[in-house]
Scaffold this active site. Structure first.
Site, PDB file in Angstrom:
ATOM      1  N   ASP A  12      -8.908   4.555  40.153  1.00 28.21           N
ATOM      2  CA  ASP A  12      -7.841   3.737  40.748  1.00 28.21           C
ATOM      3  C   ASP A  12      -8.336   3.337  42.142  1.00 28.21           C
ATOM      4  O   ASP A  12      -9.363   3.840  42.620  1.00 28.21           O
ATOM      5  CB  ASP A  12      -6.535   4.553  40.838  1.00 28.21           C
ATOM      6  N   SER A  13      -7.556   2.495  42.795  1.00 29.16           N
ATOM      7  CA  SER A  13      -7.893   2.121  44.173  1.00 29.16           C
ATOM      8  C   SER A  13      -7.766   3.312  45.123  1.00 29.16           C
ATOM      9  O   SER A  13      -8.417   3.340  46.161  1.00 29.16           O
ATOM     10  CB  SER A  13      -6.941   1.025  44.648  1.00 29.16           C
ATOM     11  N   TYR A  44      -5.830  -2.372  46.432  1.00 26.06           N
ATOM     12  CA  TYR A  44      -6.290  -3.531  45.657  1.00 26.06           C
ATOM     13  C   TYR A  44      -5.250  -4.654  45.717  1.00 26.06           C
ATOM     14  O   TYR A  44      -5.574  -5.816  45.522  1.00 26.06           O
ATOM     15  CB  TYR A  44      -6.515  -3.145  44.194  1.00 26.06           C
ATOM     16  N   CYS A  75      -5.031   2.024  36.916  1.00 25.26           N
ATOM     17  CA  CYS A  75      -4.628   1.057  37.930  1.00 25.26           C
ATOM     18  C   CYS A  75      -4.175  -0.211  37.216  1.00 25.26           C
ATOM     19  O   CYS A  75      -4.983  -0.886  36.573  1.00 25.26           O
ATOM     20  CB  CYS A  75      -5.822   0.766  38.836  1.00 25.26           C
ATOM     21  N   ASN A  76      -2.892  -0.514  37.332  1.00 25.41           N
ATOM     22  CA  ASN A  76      -2.361  -1.721  36.685  1.00 25.41           C
ATOM     23  C   ASN A  76      -3.018  -2.989  37.230  1.00 25.41           C
ATOM     24  O   ASN A  76      -3.196  -3.968  36.496  1.00 25.41           O
ATOM     25  CB  ASN A  76      -0.856  -1.832  36.955  1.00 25.41           C
ATOM     26  N   CYS A 185       2.791   0.142  38.939  1.00 22.62           N
ATOM     27  CA  CYS A 185       1.659   0.525  39.792  1.00 22.62           C
ATOM     28  C   CYS A 185       1.636   2.042  39.764  1.00 22.62           C
ATOM     29  O   CYS A 185       2.674   2.681  39.952  1.00 22.62           O
ATOM     30  CB  CYS A 185       1.865   0.014  41.215  1.00 22.62           C
ATOM     31  N   HIS A 187       0.616   4.212  41.748  1.00 20.56           N
ATOM     32  CA  HIS A 187       1.035   4.898  42.967  1.00 20.56           C
ATOM     33  C   HIS A 187       2.542   5.212  42.970  1.00 20.56           C
ATOM     34  O   HIS A 187       2.972   6.215  43.526  1.00 20.56           O
ATOM     35  CB  HIS A 187       0.750   4.019  44.195  1.00 20.56           C
TER      36      HIS A 187
HETATM   37  N1  DGL Z   1      -2.392   1.937  41.796  1.00 18.97           N
HETATM   38  C1  DGL Z   1      -2.682   0.569  41.630  1.00 18.97           C
HETATM   39  C2  DGL Z   1      -1.929  -0.052  40.477  1.00 18.97           C
HETATM   40  O1  DGL Z   1      -1.606   0.639  39.535  1.00 18.97           O
HETATM   41  C3  DGL Z   1      -2.953  -0.337  42.779  1.00 18.97           C
HETATM   42  C4  DGL Z   1      -2.312  -0.128  44.081  1.00 18.97           C
HETATM   43  C5  DGL Z   1      -3.051  -0.887  45.133  1.00 18.97           C
HETATM   44  O2  DGL Z   1      -4.188  -0.497  45.424  1.00 18.97           O
HETATM   45  O3  DGL Z   1      -2.530  -1.887  45.663  1.00 18.97           O
HETATM   46  O4  DGL Z   1      -1.682  -1.229  40.448  1.00 18.97           O
END
Ligand code: DGL
Length: 275
Positions: A12-13, A44, A75-76, A185, A187
């Site tokens: 993931d990011s 991201y 990571c979506n 997301c 997170h």
């Molecule tokens: N956790 C990530 C997602 O599922 C990206 C969050 C990010 O880095 O902006 O989209």
């Protein structure tokens, strides 16, 4: 040839993908897991698709070099903008996460669902296809959440500022009639309690992490690559950022002591094409 005891790579990011890793660990206690947080390039969500594609490709290439038997895009955002190219560029099986539009459309009573996700996820043609295939007959409200993933990467899960961001993003969706909110997301799983509090008890949250873990199980099974059940899996955590900064947050979210290694950015040099 991959072996059953090879690790599963997850990335993931930042720390968000740990919400997926947690479910994979519950589902598959015997697997060795290798987690990469691309913290040097997080979030991201504010990067152009080209940067996200190149980072995801570089990490996939690095994970391949570690001999992983399967890769999980936790990571979506990376799924939305890069997964087709990633799959085209590797023979390693890839399981990816995306907003759970289908179950939400089946479960909503009001006919209105809200999706909390990053701007690149919501702008992706993949998300558009998801909505046109599975969101038929329901209204899909899209909500970007600038700044929220950063708060979680900093470990600020329930501070007044995090709560105010969540309220700002969640309240309008509920006011417009959404009875189901998608955590789009990885997170956001770590602030699910704050999101639920802002949305109220009548609103259902849907996190696809459990379904992703089941899919990892199913794929490894069909590839005959499940680790022998009599072993205990290990975890290895790496960050392209600063381990001293990332370690306390990862330890808190993983709820155990963790050692975080530095993955030198030159080891995951940007790559636009895998091969
Ligand atoms: N956790 C990530 C997602 O599922 C990206 C969050 C990010 O880095 O902006 O989209």
């Amino acid at each position: 040839m991959p072996e059953t005891t090879d690790p599963v790579g997850v990335f993931d990011s930042g720390v968000g993908g740990l919400s997926v890793l947690r479910e994979i660990r519950r589902e598959l206690p015997a697997e060795d897991l290798l987690y990469v947080a691309d913290s040097a390039f997080a979030p991201y969500g504010d990067k152009p698709p080209g940067v996200i594609q190149s980072r995801a490709a570089a990490i996939v290439r690095w994970l391949e070099r570690q001999g992983v038997k399967l890769i999980v895009v936790a990571c979506n955002t990376a799924t939305g903008v890069a997964v087709d190219a990633l799959r085209a560029g590797t023979t390693t099986p890839i399981v990816a996460i995306e907003p759970a539009v289908k179950p939400a459309a089946l479960q909503t009573s009001s006919g209105i669902i809200g999706v909390l996700a990053t701007a690149p996820t919501l702008a992706s043609s993949r998300f558009e296809r998801l909505v046109s295939s599975y969101g038929v007959g329901v209204e899909v409200l899209e909500q970007t959440c600038p700044g929220l993933a950063e708060q979680i990467d900093k470990g600020e899960l329930a501070t007044p500022f995090t709560r105010s961001l969540v309220e700002r993003y969640v309240r309008p969706l509920v006011e417009r009639g959404a009875d189901t909110l998608l955590l789009g997301c990885t997170h956001y799983s770590f602030v699910a309690g704050v999101i639920q509090a802002a949305a109220g008890p009548a609103v259902r949250l849907i996190d696809p992490a459990v379904a992703v873990a089941r899919e990892v199980h199913r794929r490894l099974g069909s590839l005959q690559l499940l680790a022998p059940a009599d072993r205990s899996g290990t975890e290895r955590f790496l960050t392209t950022g600063t381990p001293e900064q990332v370690q306390p947050v990862m330890a808190r979210l993983w709820t155990r002591r963790v050692a975080v290694e530095r993955l030198a950015p030159e080891s995951v040099a940007a790559a636009t094409l895998l091969r």
